[in-house]
Design a protein around this motif. Structure first.
Motif, PDB file in Angstrom:
ATOM      1  N   TYR A 189     -14.186  51.506 -13.074  1.00 27.64           N
ATOM      2  CA  TYR A 189     -13.891  52.558 -12.096  1.00 27.64           C
ATOM      3  C   TYR A 189     -13.238  51.916 -10.881  1.00 27.64           C
ATOM      4  O   TYR A 189     -13.756  50.944 -10.317  1.00 27.64           O
ATOM      5  N   ASP A 237     -13.333  61.307  -9.547  1.00 24.82           N
ATOM      6  CA  ASP A 237     -13.418  60.835 -10.925  1.00 24.82           C
ATOM      7  C   ASP A 237     -14.847  60.377 -11.232  1.00 24.82           C
ATOM      8  O   ASP A 237     -15.510  59.776 -10.373  1.00 24.82           O
ATOM      9  N   TRP A 238     -15.302  60.644 -12.433  1.00 21.21           N
ATOM     10  CA  TRP A 238     -16.648  60.208 -12.817  1.00 21.21           C
ATOM     11  C   TRP A 238     -16.727  59.983 -14.309  1.00 21.21           C
ATOM     12  O   TRP A 238     -15.815  60.338 -15.063  1.00 21.21           O
ATOM     13  N   ASP A 263      -7.745  57.983  -8.085  1.00 23.84           N
ATOM     14  CA  ASP A 263      -8.807  57.175  -8.670  1.00 23.84           C
ATOM     15  C   ASP A 263      -8.528  56.932 -10.147  1.00 23.84           C
ATOM     16  O   ASP A 263      -7.748  57.653 -10.786  1.00 23.84           O
ATOM     17  N   CYS A 294     -10.689  55.993 -13.814  1.00 22.78           N
ATOM     18  CA  CYS A 294     -11.959  55.811 -14.520  1.00 22.78           C
ATOM     19  C   CYS A 294     -11.644  55.611 -16.004  1.00 22.78           C
ATOM     20  O   CYS A 294     -10.863  56.380 -16.591  1.00 22.78           O
TER      21      CYS A 294
END
Length: 807
Positions: A597, A609-610, A790, A792
């Motif tokens: 990440y 983002d996850w 971001d 991930c």
């Protein structure tokens, strides 16, 4: 003594014939005729001198280009040649320009062993070198150019076809910083207007050349665009270009020449040498055009010119023009009042950039010229004796008396002519100056107690003139209470010790508070005791208001910076608590999962983002990758809501499509709308090696098998939070030993300047490379230095049959 005639009729007179005639006297027409004849002869002499200077400068430029010597060394070489051959310097210059050899021969002999040069000529590699015949033709053509625009066209016309030149641009450095386009050829008018003025920014090749004094060869437009702002619409219009400094070998460059080509190939060594030699040839003409001279007014050029235009009377601001030996040859006019005119009727702004002796030829042998030189050297002001001058008003000539004053300003001079007019006109002009400057004069006689103020002082202090002027000891009573001590202390030191006073204070008026400045000095008697004080009072309210506004703005910026820093810290801690990142790959249901990440490098470094990678109670593995629109605290809150809700739904038995449908409804109907999001849900059964997955507006997973990469076919699925009638479907895939599955967010493949398909192709190529092994290498191969989103990544690997599960 006669000075320049700024406001005169072309039929001006000298000191012998211009004195006011006595009553009843008849003008001496014979004397006037002699004056006119002498001035015409002087003008012819000056024109001949200017022509000689042009030929001399161009001959020196030719020597510099062919031998690589400095400007001073070229001048000394020409002088020595003329002495050895018993010729005049002008004859030697013409011989040097006319005998430039065709290709294969050197037209200018090399410097003698005892001649001083700043640098030797650079040898051509492998015998290559500039085209001597083309340089000779160019040098001869330079004699006829009349300005930098002609020079640009001449340079483009005389560059050999082998150089491939298509366009030429000539830039000079501005005193305020930045560049100004002074000559061009082969460039359309639209591009000229866009690039006429270049601010002092980084990433400008011409400025880089002037700062370093070295040429820049831009031979790869794709790579050069990352370092420089490339001229052209589009920039690929000229794949290669060269920026060359124009220097005389002893001074830093103030002019840069750009040569633009359609050829997409490097500059050959002989082409580079030819272009550098041609640039050195341009040094002489550019010097004659005055391009390299900087005005005495420096960075405040426009402001000073505006002030001059608004001032009454006749004044000019002069910048010295020096010869290679350092002697002042002439002055250039950099500012002039609107009332100033030369001997041929040019006025005000029409005089800017012209030579002083060109505008007033009669000053060559007069005391005013020597006074200008003395003031420039010593810094002491010069004032001429009064002289008679014919002045034309409404077509009628009248005789008036003038005097000239010269004062030094920086590296230049201010020259103004004062007409000795009646006292009432002088008073009016003084009043105008005070009004324009928002200041007034004041005088206090300490012995008699007499006080005199100009009317502008009463206006500034908002005081009725009927109340009279305020004695000096009582001046502090006008200030606000908190400013009284400082004013009283300054006045006391002025009256008792004779110390000059420069103090600022505030007063209360009907229009509000005003900020004032008082500057005064004492006049002592023969024993050193102050007996009189004179000075001025100035209203500086506008200046102080601007300063206070700036302070308030700086404080607001600091406060906002603190708020943003606090939000950054809070959001980062919240995201770290909600989305902990494992430091090592994890083992889930027989799979090896590598997680990466990276937040964006701009903004708060906190985004939406996850990921989730967990093992379910029945032994299956659940993989989730999602992306919430936006950054900051709101994005982190939406990320937490979706991440934990999605895991909870699947753990409690919800299908993948059912979980997506409920998450969509959650985003749409929550009390605080959370925006939109994309997501991939994947469930892996280790017993059957079966992967079931669904998506909501998210890029598909990448499968790498047997050294080949392909994207899984996406089942139907709408963006979360977009519509309340969204429909979601599942897709199934069987994994084999050795397979690699990559789940990712769009920050890995999207770039602002291209479509996402190119990013997907780039990811597929990187995933099958022999060294494309962990997620860190994958990120390093794909990400740009400056990311706007971001990233991930879940890198999932199925072990080989003989591979240990924990490996």
């Amino acid at each position: 003594m006669p000075g320049p005639r700024p406001v005169c009729d072309p039929q001006d007179v000298t000191s012998e014939a211009a004195r006011p005639p006595e009553a009843g006297a008849v003008p001496d027409l014979a004397a006037l005729a002699k004056v006119v004849a002498r001035q015409r002869a002087e003008l012819d002499r000056l024109q001949e001198t200017a022509a000689t200077s042009v030929v001399l400068e161009r001959a020196k430029g030719a020597l510099m280009a062919r031998t690589g010597c400095s400007l001073d060394a070229a001048h000394e070489e020409l002088r020595q040649r003329a002495e050895d051959s018993r010729r005049t310097l002008l004859e030697e210059c013409w011989i040097t320009l006319g005998s430039l050899a065709p290709s294969g021969r050197t037209a200018v002999r090399p410097p003698r062993a005892d001649a001083v040069t700043d640098r030797p000529p650079s040898p051509a590699p492998d015998g290559a070198g500039p085209d001597g015949e083309a340089l000779a033709r160019f040098a001869r053509a330079l004699v006829r150019v009349g300005g930098p625009q002609d020079l640009a066209r001449c340079l483009l016309d005389h560059l050999p076809s082998g150089t491939g030149a298509e366009a030429v641009m000539i830039y000079t450095r501005l005193p305020v910083g930045g560049l100004e386009l002074v000559g061009h050829a082969g460039v359309d008018d639209v591009l000229v207007e866009q690039w006429r003025r270049v601010p002092p920014l980084s990433g400008i090749a011409a400025l880089d050349v002037l700062d370093s004094g070295e040429a820049r060869w831009l031979e790869n437009a794709q790579a050069d665009r990352w370092r420089y702002q490339l001229i052209g619409e589009p920039a690929e219009r000229w794949p290669t270009r060269a920026w060359l400094p124009v220097t005389d070998g002893a001074r830093s460059a103030d002019v840069a020449i750009g040569v633009f080509r359609h050829r997409a190939e490097p500059f050959a060594p002989d082409v580079r040498q030819h272009l550098l030699a041609a640039a050195r040839l341009c040094a002489g003409p550019l010097r004659m055009f005055g391009i390299r001279q900087n005005p005495a007014i420096g960075a405040d050029a426009d402001a000073v010119r505006t002030v001059f235009e608004r001032l009454p009377g006749t004044s000019v601001l002069l910048t010295p023009l020096r010869s290679p030996s350092g002697d002042v040859e002439d002055f250039r006019i950099d500012a002039a009042t609107a009332d100033t005119s030369d001997t041929v009727g040019r006025r005000g702004r029409e005089l800017l950039g012209l030579r002083f002796r060109e505008c007033w030829p009669g000053t060559a042998g007069e005391p005013l010229w020597q006074g200008c030189l003395d003031t420039l050297t010593s810094g002491q002001p010069y004032e001429s004796e009064p002289f008679a001058q014919q002045h034309v008003v409404a077509g009628v000539g009248e005789l008036a008396t003038y005097s000239a004053r010269v004062a030094r300003l920086g590296d230049g001079l201010v020259l103004n002519w004062i007409r000795h007019a009646p006292s009432d006109r002088q008073e009016q002009r003084l009043a105008d100056v005070q009004r324009l400057g928002n200041l007034g004069w004041a005088n206090w006689h300490l012995v008699t107690g007499e006080v005199n103020w100009s009317s502008q002082v009463f206006a500034i202090l908002d005081r009725d003139p009927a109340q009279g002027a305020v004695p000096l000891p009582q001046l502090s009573s006008l200030a606000l209470p908190e400013d009284m001590p400082a004013v009283a202390r300054a006045v006391t030191e002025l009256m008792l010790e004779g110390r000059p006073c420069d103090v600022q204070f505030r007063i209360a008026t009907r229009d509000g508070t005003r900020h004032l400045r008082v500057v005064a000095e004492a006049v002592p008697d023969n024993r050193g005791t102050p007996v009189e004080v004179h000075g001025f009072v100035q209203d500086i309210t506008a200046q102080r208001s601007a300063e206070l506004a700036l302070v308030a703005s700086e404080r607001a910026i600091l406060t906002q910076h603190g708020v943003l820093q606090a939000e950054r810290t809070m959001a980062a801690r919240l995201q770290d608590a909600l989305l902990p990142l494992p430091k090592q790959p994890v083992q889930l249901s027989g799979l090896r999962v590598d997680i990466a990440y990276l937040p964006a490098q701009s903004g708060l470094n906190v985004g939406g983002d996850w990921f989730s990678a967990i093992e379910l109670p029945d032994g299956d593995a659940l993989f989730v990758v999602g992306d919430v629109a936006g950054h900051g605290v709101d994005a982190v809150a939406a990320m937490a809501l979706l991440r934990f809700t999605a895991k909870g739904m699947v753990i409690t038995g919800s299908s993948l499509t059912g979980a997506l449908a409920r998450l969509n409804a959650l985003l749409l109907h929550s009390r605080d709308p959370q925006g939109t999001a994309t997501m991939v849900l994947a469930r892996y059964n280790p017993r059957e090696r079966r992967l079931v997955w669904a998506q909501a507006g998210h890029p598909p997973p990448l499968l790498v098998r047997d050294g080949k990469a392909r994207y899984l076919d996406r089942p139907f699925g709408m963006l979360l939070g977009a519509t309340d009638t969204a429909r979601y479907e599942e897709s199934e895939c069987r994994l084999a030993p050795g397979d690699r599955l990559v789940l990712y967010t769009d920050g890995l493949v999207e770039r602002p300047s291209e479509c996402i398909d190119r990013g997907l192709e780039r990811l597929a190529r990187a995933a099958v490379l022999p060294d494309g092994g962990g997620s860190d290498r994958l990120l390093g191969a794909l990400l740009e230095p400056e990311r706007r989103d971001d990233v991930c990544v879940l890198d999932i690997r199925v072990p080989q049959e003989d591979e240990h599960p924990a490996a």
